[in-house]
Design a protein around this motif. Sequence first.
Motif, PDB file in Angstrom:
ATOM      1  N   ASP A   1      -3.185  33.919 -91.249  1.00 21.47           N
ATOM      2  CA  ASP A   1      -4.025  33.077 -90.403  1.00 21.47           C
ATOM      3  C   ASP A   1      -4.775  32.127 -91.320  1.00 21.47           C
ATOM      4  OD1 ASP A   1      -6.229  32.019 -88.941  1.00 21.47           O
ATOM      5  OD2 ASP A   1      -6.111  33.682 -87.532  1.00 21.47           O
ATOM      6  N   ASN A   2      -4.383  30.865 -91.288  1.00 18.71           N
ATOM      7  CA  ASN A   2      -4.979  29.891 -92.202  1.00 18.71           C
ATOM      8  C   ASN A   2      -6.486  29.746 -91.980  1.00 18.71           C
ATOM      9  OD1 ASN A   2      -2.563  29.313 -93.459  1.00 18.71           O
ATOM     10  ND2 ASN A   2      -2.045  27.719 -91.994  1.00 18.71           N
ATOM     11  N   ALA A   3      -6.886  29.739 -90.724  1.00 19.03           N
ATOM     12  CA  ALA A   3      -8.302  29.509 -90.418  1.00 19.03           C
ATOM     13  C   ALA A   3      -9.181  30.643 -90.937  1.00 19.03           C
ATOM     14  CB  ALA A   3      -8.481  29.348 -88.918  1.00 19.03           C
ATOM     15  N   LYS A   4      -8.627  31.851 -90.926  1.00 19.63           N
ATOM     16  CA  LYS A   4      -9.403  33.016 -91.356  1.00 19.63           C
ATOM     17  C   LYS A   4      -9.122  33.407 -92.796  1.00 19.63           C
ATOM     18  CE  LYS A   4      -9.784  35.025 -86.731  1.00 19.63           C
ATOM     19  NZ  LYS A   4      -9.534  36.216 -85.879  1.00 19.63           N
ATOM     20  N   ASN A   5      -8.190  32.706 -93.444  1.00 18.23           N
ATOM     21  CA  ASN A   5      -7.808  33.061 -94.818  1.00 18.23           C
ATOM     22  C   ASN A   5      -7.445  34.542 -94.921  1.00 18.23           C
ATOM     23  OD1 ASN A   5      -7.658  30.876 -96.531  1.00 18.23           O
ATOM     24  ND2 ASN A   5      -9.258  31.613 -97.890  1.00 18.23           N
ATOM     25  N   THR A   6      -6.656  34.987 -93.980  1.00 12.74           N
ATOM     26  CA  THR A   6      -6.336  36.408 -93.870  1.00 12.74           C
ATOM     27  C   THR A   6      -4.829  36.591 -93.727  1.00 12.74           C
ATOM     28  OG1 THR A   6      -8.471  36.910 -92.880  1.00 12.74           O
ATOM     29  CG2 THR A   6      -6.719  38.512 -92.536  1.00 12.74           C
ATOM     30  N   VAL A   7      -4.328  37.605 -94.415  1.00 13.88           N
ATOM     31  CA  VAL A   7      -2.924  38.001 -94.316  1.00 13.88           C
ATOM     32  C   VAL A   7      -2.865  39.343 -93.598  1.00 13.88           C
ATOM     33  CG1 VAL A   7      -0.848  38.593 -95.626  1.00 13.88           C
ATOM     34  CG2 VAL A   7      -2.342  36.754 -96.412  1.00 13.88           C
ATOM     35  N   TYR A   8      -1.872  39.492 -92.747  1.00 10.83           N
ATOM     36  CA  TYR A   8      -1.740  40.714 -91.962  1.00 10.83           C
ATOM     37  C   TYR A   8      -0.411  41.405 -92.272  1.00 10.83           C
ATOM     38  CZ  TYR A   8      -5.395  38.421 -89.235  1.00 10.83           C
ATOM     39  OH  TYR A   8      -6.553  37.790 -88.847  1.00 10.83           O
ATOM     40  N   LEU A   9      -0.393  42.699 -92.058  1.00 14.06           N
ATOM     41  CA  LEU A   9       0.839  43.463 -92.088  1.00 14.06           C
ATOM     42  C   LEU A   9       0.868  44.326 -90.835  1.00 14.06           C
ATOM     43  CD1 LEU A   9       3.404  44.055 -93.781  1.00 14.06           C
ATOM     44  CD2 LEU A   9       2.211  46.094 -94.620  1.00 14.06           C
ATOM     45  N   GLN A  10       1.676  43.909 -89.872  1.00 11.21           N
ATOM     46  CA  GLN A  10       1.859  44.689 -88.652  1.00 11.21           C
ATOM     47  C   GLN A  10       2.944  45.719 -88.909  1.00 11.21           C
ATOM     48  OE1 GLN A  10       0.214  44.546 -85.569  1.00 11.21           O
ATOM     49  NE2 GLN A  10       1.416  46.388 -85.134  1.00 11.21           N
ATOM     50  N   MET A  11       2.599  46.974 -88.733  1.00 10.17           N
ATOM     51  CA  MET A  11       3.527  48.066 -89.028  1.00 10.17           C
ATOM     52  C   MET A  11       3.826  48.829 -87.745  1.00 10.17           C
ATOM     53  SD  MET A  11       1.914  49.394 -92.640  1.00 10.17           S
ATOM     54  CE  MET A  11       0.467  50.097 -91.863  1.00 10.17           C
ATOM     55  N   ASN A  12       5.071  48.787 -87.319  1.00 10.67           N
ATOM     56  CA  ASN A  12       5.506  49.480 -86.114  1.00 10.67           C
ATOM     57  C   ASN A  12       6.513  50.574 -86.477  1.00 10.67           C
ATOM     58  OD1 ASN A  12       3.974  47.636 -84.553  1.00 10.67           O
ATOM     59  ND2 ASN A  12       5.715  46.234 -84.423  1.00 10.67           N
ATOM     60  N   SER A  13       6.742  51.452 -85.535  1.00  8.00           N
ATOM     61  CA  SER A  13       7.709  52.553 -85.728  1.00  8.00           C
ATOM     62  C   SER A  13       7.466  53.256 -87.056  1.00  8.00           C
ATOM     63  CB  SER A  13       9.134  52.009 -85.662  1.00  8.00           C
ATOM     64  OG  SER A  13       9.379  51.363 -84.439  1.00  8.00           O
ATOM     65  N   LEU A  14       6.245  53.593 -87.302  1.00 15.98           N
ATOM     66  CA  LEU A  14       5.887  54.195 -88.582  1.00 15.98           C
ATOM     67  C   LEU A  14       6.526  55.561 -88.764  1.00 15.98           C
ATOM     68  CD1 LEU A  14       2.196  53.024 -88.727  1.00 15.98           C
ATOM     69  CD2 LEU A  14       3.886  52.635 -90.525  1.00 15.98           C
ATOM     70  N   LYS A  15       6.865  55.855 -90.020  1.00 12.18           N
ATOM     71  CA  LYS A  15       7.509  57.108 -90.392  1.00 12.18           C
ATOM     72  C   LYS A  15       6.619  57.829 -91.402  1.00 12.18           C
ATOM     73  CE  LYS A  15      11.997  54.787 -90.148  1.00 12.18           C
ATOM     74  NZ  LYS A  15      13.232  54.448 -90.901  1.00 12.18           N
ATOM     75  N   PRO A  16       6.762  59.145 -91.510  1.00 15.56           N
ATOM     76  CA  PRO A  16       5.969  59.867 -92.517  1.00 15.56           C
ATOM     77  C   PRO A  16       6.163  59.313 -93.927  1.00 15.56           C
ATOM     78  CG  PRO A  16       6.911  61.412 -90.967  1.00 15.56           C
ATOM     79  CD  PRO A  16       7.499  60.061 -90.634  1.00 15.56           C
ATOM     80  N   GLU A  17       7.343  58.807 -94.222  1.00 14.33           N
ATOM     81  CA  GLU A  17       7.598  58.265 -95.559  1.00 14.33           C
ATOM     82  C   GLU A  17       6.894  56.930 -95.806  1.00 14.33           C
ATOM     83  OE1 GLU A  17       9.872  59.330 -93.340  1.00 14.33           O
ATOM     84  OE2 GLU A  17      11.704  58.079 -93.411  1.00 14.33           O
ATOM     85  N   ASP A  18       6.263  56.375 -94.788  1.00 10.19           N
ATOM     86  CA  ASP A  18       5.442  55.177 -94.977  1.00 10.19           C
ATOM     87  C   ASP A  18       4.040  55.521 -95.480  1.00 10.19           C
ATOM     88  OD1 ASP A  18       6.909  53.896 -91.980  1.00 10.19           O
ATOM     89  OD2 ASP A  18       7.386  53.293 -94.044  1.00 10.19           O
ATOM     90  N   THR A  19       3.729  56.801 -95.542  1.00  9.28           N
ATOM     91  CA  THR A  19       2.418  57.229 -96.022  1.00  9.28           C
ATOM     92  C   THR A  19       2.193  56.779 -97.459  1.00  9.28           C
ATOM     93  OG1 THR A  19       2.322  59.132 -94.548  1.00  9.28           O
ATOM     94  CG2 THR A  19       0.986  59.244 -96.551  1.00  9.28           C
ATOM     95  N   ALA A  20       1.104  56.064 -97.691  1.00  7.48           N
ATOM     96  CA  ALA A  20       0.814  55.523 -99.022  1.00  7.48           C
ATOM     97  C   ALA A  20      -0.514  54.778 -98.971  1.00  7.48           C
ATOM     98  CB  ALA A  20       1.914  54.556 -99.461  1.00  7.48           C
ATOM     99  N   VAL A  21      -0.998  54.406-100.145  1.00  2.00           N
ATOM    100  CA  VAL A  21      -2.076  53.432-100.234  1.00  2.00           C
ATOM    101  C   VAL A  21      -1.423  52.046-100.245  1.00  2.00           C
ATOM    102  CG1 VAL A  21      -4.016  52.547-101.571  1.00  2.00           C
ATOM    103  CG2 VAL A  21      -3.570  55.022-101.470  1.00  2.00           C
ATOM    104  N   TYR A  22      -1.865  51.189 -99.368  1.00  2.00           N
ATOM    105  CA  TYR A  22      -1.295  49.851 -99.251  1.00  2.00           C
ATOM    106  C   TYR A  22      -2.236  48.832 -99.911  1.00  2.00           C
ATOM    107  CZ  TYR A  22       2.423  51.401 -96.195  1.00  2.00           C
ATOM    108  OH  TYR A  22       3.549  52.013 -95.702  1.00  2.00           O
TER     109      TYR A  22
END
Length: 124
Positions: A73-94
């Motif tokens: 979002d340019n106006a907010k100077n923010t980057v997003y990561l939308q994560m769907n269908s999460l799996k246990p193997e996605d567990t981590a520090v991001y």
Amino acid sequence: QVQLVESGGGLVQAGGSLRLSCAASGRTFSRYVMGWFRQAPGKEREFVAAIRWSVGLTYYADSVKGRFTISRDNAKNTVYLQMNSLKPEDTAVYYCAADPQGLVRTITRAYDYWGQGTQVTVSS
């Protein structure tokens, strides 16, 4: 001075969704590549996704392709990561990261700036 502040992590059940945010400040990021990496316990930090801020081109690791979406979002100077269908193997520090060279690279040493990280835990 560049600052990256992540938020949005938490505990979610397998199959659920989370949206991570990375608020960026201290520079004009139009020429940057912004990346998301993750690190699970006992494992090396790995590339997840990246976006060229200026044109919005996106890149993904094979393990998350089709499930995760990176955006900005340019106006907010923010980057997003939308994560769907999460799996246990996605567990981590991001971690959010910024590369002022503007080249999309998947190695950690290419990125000059890093956030503090946000924990994502996916229960089975």
